[in-house]
Design a protein around this motif. Structure first.
Motif, PDB file in Angstrom:
ATOM      1  N   ASP A  85      19.796  47.815   5.152  1.00  0.00           N
ATOM      2  CA  ASP A  85      20.220  48.406   3.885  1.00  0.00           C
ATOM      3  C   ASP A  85      20.380  49.924   3.992  1.00  0.00           C
ATOM      4  O   ASP A  85      21.366  50.477   3.480  1.00  0.00           O
ATOM      5  CB  ASP A  85      19.232  48.031   2.778  1.00  0.00           C
ATOM      6  CG  ASP A  85      19.215  46.528   2.560  1.00  0.00           C
ATOM      7  OD1 ASP A  85      20.108  46.023   1.862  1.00  0.00           O
ATOM      8  OD2 ASP A  85      18.319  45.857   3.118  1.00  0.00           O
ATOM      9  N   LYS A 103      23.106  41.279   3.342  1.00  0.00           N
ATOM     10  CA  LYS A 103      22.465  40.100   2.758  1.00  0.00           C
ATOM     11  C   LYS A 103      21.788  39.323   3.868  1.00  0.00           C
ATOM     12  O   LYS A 103      22.051  39.530   5.054  1.00  0.00           O
ATOM     13  CB  LYS A 103      23.457  39.226   2.002  1.00  0.00           C
ATOM     14  CG  LYS A 103      24.474  38.515   2.862  1.00  0.00           C
ATOM     15  CD  LYS A 103      25.367  37.628   1.992  1.00  0.00           C
ATOM     16  CE  LYS A 103      26.216  36.711   2.811  1.00  0.00           C
ATOM     17  NZ  LYS A 103      27.007  35.798   1.983  1.00  0.00           N
ATOM     18  N   ASP A 104      20.912  38.418   3.464  1.00  0.00           N
ATOM     19  CA  ASP A 104      20.245  37.546   4.421  1.00  0.00           C
ATOM     20  C   ASP A 104      21.182  36.395   4.762  1.00  0.00           C
ATOM     21  O   ASP A 104      21.665  35.694   3.869  1.00  0.00           O
ATOM     22  CB  ASP A 104      18.946  36.992   3.842  1.00  0.00           C
ATOM     23  CG  ASP A 104      17.873  38.057   3.691  1.00  0.00           C
ATOM     24  OD1 ASP A 104      18.052  39.171   4.219  1.00  0.00           O
ATOM     25  OD2 ASP A 104      16.861  37.766   3.023  1.00  0.00           O
ATOM     26  N   THR A 106      20.538  33.370   6.298  1.00  0.00           N
ATOM     27  CA  THR A 106      19.414  32.551   6.752  1.00  0.00           C
ATOM     28  C   THR A 106      19.825  31.554   7.832  1.00  0.00           C
ATOM     29  O   THR A 106      19.050  31.294   8.750  1.00  0.00           O
ATOM     30  CB  THR A 106      18.750  31.817   5.570  1.00  0.00           C
ATOM     31  OG1 THR A 106      19.737  31.096   4.842  1.00  0.00           O
ATOM     32  CG2 THR A 106      18.065  32.809   4.643  1.00  0.00           C
ATOM     33  N   ARG A 111      19.478  39.460   8.792  1.00  0.00           N
ATOM     34  CA  ARG A 111      20.002  40.217   7.647  1.00  0.00           C
ATOM     35  C   ARG A 111      21.103  41.072   8.237  1.00  0.00           C
ATOM     36  O   ARG A 111      20.905  41.736   9.256  1.00  0.00           O
ATOM     37  CB  ARG A 111      18.921  41.073   7.002  1.00  0.00           C
ATOM     38  CG  ARG A 111      19.466  41.870   5.804  1.00  0.00           C
ATOM     39  CD  ARG A 111      18.354  42.425   4.919  1.00  0.00           C
ATOM     40  NE  ARG A 111      18.893  43.087   3.750  1.00  0.00           N
ATOM     41  CZ  ARG A 111      19.354  42.479   2.665  1.00  0.00           C
ATOM     42  NH1 ARG A 111      19.337  41.160   2.597  1.00  0.00           N
ATOM     43  NH2 ARG A 111      19.833  43.169   1.645  1.00  0.00           N
ATOM     44  N   ASN A 126      22.687  44.436  12.079  1.00  0.00           N
ATOM     45  CA  ASN A 126      21.777  43.354  11.707  1.00  0.00           C
ATOM     46  C   ASN A 126      20.368  43.632  12.189  1.00  0.00           C
ATOM     47  O   ASN A 126      20.136  44.552  12.975  1.00  0.00           O
ATOM     48  CB  ASN A 126      22.278  42.005  12.206  1.00  0.00           C
ATOM     49  CG  ASN A 126      22.114  41.801  13.697  1.00  0.00           C
ATOM     50  OD1 ASN A 126      21.148  42.256  14.309  1.00  0.00           O
ATOM     51  ND2 ASN A 126      23.040  41.076  14.318  1.00  0.00           N
ATOM     52  N   LEU A 129      15.591  38.246  10.670  1.00  0.00           N
ATOM     53  CA  LEU A 129      14.799  38.008   9.459  1.00  0.00           C
ATOM     54  C   LEU A 129      13.341  37.875   9.845  1.00  0.00           C
ATOM     55  O   LEU A 129      13.010  37.273  10.865  1.00  0.00           O
ATOM     56  CB  LEU A 129      15.259  36.736   8.746  1.00  0.00           C
ATOM     57  CG  LEU A 129      16.602  36.833   8.033  1.00  0.00           C
ATOM     58  CD1 LEU A 129      17.033  35.465   7.523  1.00  0.00           C
ATOM     59  CD2 LEU A 129      16.525  37.827   6.880  1.00  0.00           C
TER      60      LEU A 129
END
Length: 131
Positions: A85, A103-104, A106, A111, A126, A129
């Motif tokens: 972020d 965003k994640d 998954t 992320r 990236n 996660l």
């Protein structure tokens, strides 16, 4: 930022997988001919990844066959960062065009956010996660 992958976005994923695994004999770190994503050991800290092109186009909501972007999403350059972020905000402030907000993902275990360089190439920042 740490350069971590070059990801080739293939139209014929299975043929490309066989080429890198069987012809060039790169050890497969993850994936198979059926998974539509694979990672290969290439004798470097940077890895080679192979992805079915339509998967990435679908994930980013882009058109893999857009005639206005003939090189659109044939390759992605991947950078691992400590804070997706914060880095995304920094790149936006610098005027880098965003292709997909942070965003994640998954299913991908990361992320990530996606940007475009001045020539339209896809860049991904990236981090894994946290589990």
């Amino acid at each position: 930022m740490r350069f971590s992958y070059i990801r080739l976005l293939a139209d014929d994923y299975e043929a490309c997988f066989r080429f890198y695994a069987d012809v060039l004999k790169f050890p497969v770190l993850w994936g198979s001919e059926e998974t539509r994503y694979a990672e290969f050991e290439v004798g470097s800290s940077t890895k080679l990844a192979l992805n079915q092109r339509e998967v990435v186009a679908e994930a980013l909501g882009t058109d893999a066959d857009d005639p206005h972007l003939p090189r659109q999403d044939r390759i992605a350059v991947i950078f691992e960062v400590d804070d997706v972020d914060a880095k995304a905000a920094e790149l936006l402030a610098a005027g880098v065009p965003m292709a997909s907000p942070a965003k994640d993902w998954t299913a991908w275990g990361i992320r990530a956010a996606h940007f475009r360089d001045p020539d339209g190439y896809l860049l991904e920042i990236n981090r894994p996660l946290r589990v």
